[in-house]
Scaffold this motif. Structure first.
Motif, short mmCIF file in Angstrom:
data_model
loop_
_atom_site.label_atom_id
_atom_site.label_comp_id
_atom_site.label_asym_id
_atom_site.label_seq_id
_atom_site.Cartn_x
_atom_site.Cartn_y
_atom_site.Cartn_z
N LEU A 24 63.67 63.44 26.54
CA LEU A 24 62.48 64.23 26.25
C LEU A 24 62.65 65.05 25.00
CD1 LEU A 24 61.37 65.53 29.76
CD2 LEU A 24 60.62 63.50 28.55
N ASP A 25 63.87 65.51 24.73
CA ASP A 25 64.11 66.32 23.54
C ASP A 25 63.83 65.54 22.26
OD1 ASP A 25 64.80 68.51 25.01
OD2 ASP A 25 66.97 68.16 24.89
N ASN A 26 63.90 64.21 22.35
CA ASN A 26 63.66 63.38 21.17
C ASN A 26 62.17 63.15 20.91
OD1 ASN A 26 66.41 63.07 20.68
ND2 ASN A 26 66.56 61.29 22.04
N LEU A 27 61.31 63.56 21.83
CA LEU A 27 59.87 63.39 21.63
C LEU A 27 59.35 64.52 20.76
CD1 LEU A 27 58.70 62.44 25.23
CD2 LEU A 27 59.14 60.91 23.32
N THR A 79 56.17 68.08 33.40
CA THR A 79 55.73 67.03 34.33
C THR A 79 56.39 65.70 33.99
OG1 THR A 79 53.61 68.17 34.60
CG2 THR A 79 53.72 65.89 35.33
N LEU A 80 56.55 65.42 32.69
CA LEU A 80 57.28 64.21 32.30
C LEU A 80 58.68 64.22 32.91
CD1 LEU A 80 56.47 63.65 28.51
CD2 LEU A 80 55.96 62.10 30.38
N PHE A 81 59.33 65.35 32.82
CA PHE A 81 60.67 65.48 33.38
C PHE A 81 60.65 65.23 34.89
CE2 PHE A 81 64.04 67.79 35.41
CZ PHE A 81 65.15 67.50 34.63
N PHE A 105 52.27 56.42 29.23
CA PHE A 105 52.84 57.01 28.02
C PHE A 105 54.36 56.82 27.98
CE2 PHE A 105 55.00 60.69 26.13
CZ PHE A 105 54.57 60.56 24.80
N MET A 106 55.02 57.06 29.10
CA MET A 106 56.46 56.95 29.15
C MET A 106 56.93 55.51 28.96
SD MET A 106 56.78 59.62 32.30
CE MET A 106 58.43 59.28 32.80
N GLU A 107 56.15 54.57 29.45
CA GLU A 107 56.49 53.16 29.25
C GLU A 107 56.38 52.78 27.77
OE1 GLU A 107 56.07 48.97 28.75
OE2 GLU A 107 54.27 50.24 28.75
N LYS A 108 55.35 53.29 27.11
CA LYS A 108 55.19 53.02 25.67
C LYS A 108 56.30 53.64 24.84
CE LYS A 108 50.16 52.60 25.90
NZ LYS A 108 48.86 53.23 25.56
N GLN A 109 56.82 54.79 25.33
CA GLN A 109 57.91 55.46 24.63
C GLN A 109 59.28 54.90 25.02
OE1 GLN A 109 57.51 57.91 22.23
NE2 GLN A 109 55.33 57.43 22.43
N GLN A 110 59.29 53.88 25.87
CA GLN A 110 60.52 53.22 26.34
C GLN A 110 61.43 54.17 27.12
OE1 GLN A 110 62.17 51.42 22.76
NE2 GLN A 110 60.88 49.62 23.02
#
Length: 233
Positions: free
Chosen positions: A156-159, A170-172, A207-212
């Motif tokens: 997540l820090d890389n986003l 929430t992503l976390f 979104f998370m799938e697109k960001q791998q």
């Protein structure tokens, strides 16, 4: 294996009782005491000398982070599993820096608690062995202890930025949940687990799938339409 004695620190009486029942459903675990805050908890740790402390973070009088800090400063030999509703990254990092065995977010299932306790039981069994730990065992315990939280955090820090309406906390939470679902989970299951609407969970998952950050697999049931299952590779 000998019984593993547990001290439960939780300010809500109803939650405390549910957690006690969950813990004692797992073989070899016994709750030998309960406390409503960190001050009382520290006293009972010294008195009862449990192997494991199961502790909430948000409590009156002395919260979980300060209680953890005092445990470490006083060099008290006890393992800690944190159980809390806190899901913001700074709080989670503070707890991890203080050396918890695992971090479980509320709301959680019995299966999630059982998984942690079984892993802890294996850790204690290996730690008590005269043969010591193998690299494979150590890697397994470290993955349960830190990768379930630290690895998603580093991703997540890389986003650099998130789409409007999405947030890192929430992503976390989604990543943390998927770490416990080795076979993957549908959007419906993710939504139920983290307490959001299905459409909201689907937005995060897409979104998370697109960001791998996660993978998706289409699965076909015996009836009905195929469903997407999301997992961490």
């Amino acid at each position: 294996m000998d019984i593993i004695n547990v001290l439960l620190i939780e300010d809500d009486p109803m939650v405390r009782e549910v957690n006690r029942q969950f813990i004692e459903r797992v073989e070899n675990f016994q709750v030998i005491g309960m406390a409503a805050n960190g001050i009382e908890g520290l006293e009972k740790i010294r008195e009862l000398k449990p192997a494991l402390v199961f502790m909430d973070i948000f409590m009156p009088s002395l919260d979980g982070i300060e209680t953890l800090r005092q445990i470490r400063q006083q060099n008290i030999k006890v393992d800690v599993i944190s159980v809390t509703a806190a899901n913001d990254v700074p709080t989670i990092q503070s707890i991890l820096h203080l050396g918890v065995f695992d971090y479980i977010m509320k709301p959680f299932t019995f299966e999630r608690m059982e998984q942690t306790l079984k892993n802890y039981r294996q850790f204690k069994r290996a730690a008590n062995s005269s043969e010591g730990l193998t690299q494979q065992q150590l890697d397994s315990f470290m993955r349960n202890e830190s990768a379930t939280v630290a690895e998603p955090t580093s991703k997540l820090d890389n986003l650099e930025s998130l789409p409007k309406g999405l947030n890192k906390a929430t992503l976390f939470k989604v990543l943390q949940y998927l770490k416990t679902e080795l076979e993957g989970a549908s959007a419906d299951k993710v939504a139920s687990a983290i307490g959001v609407a299905r459409v909201t969970a689907r937005r995060y998952l897409d979104f998370m799938e697109k960001q791998q950050l996660i993978q998706v697999e289409i699965r076909y049931g015996s009836v009905g339409r195929p469903t997407n299952h999301y997992y961490i590779d």
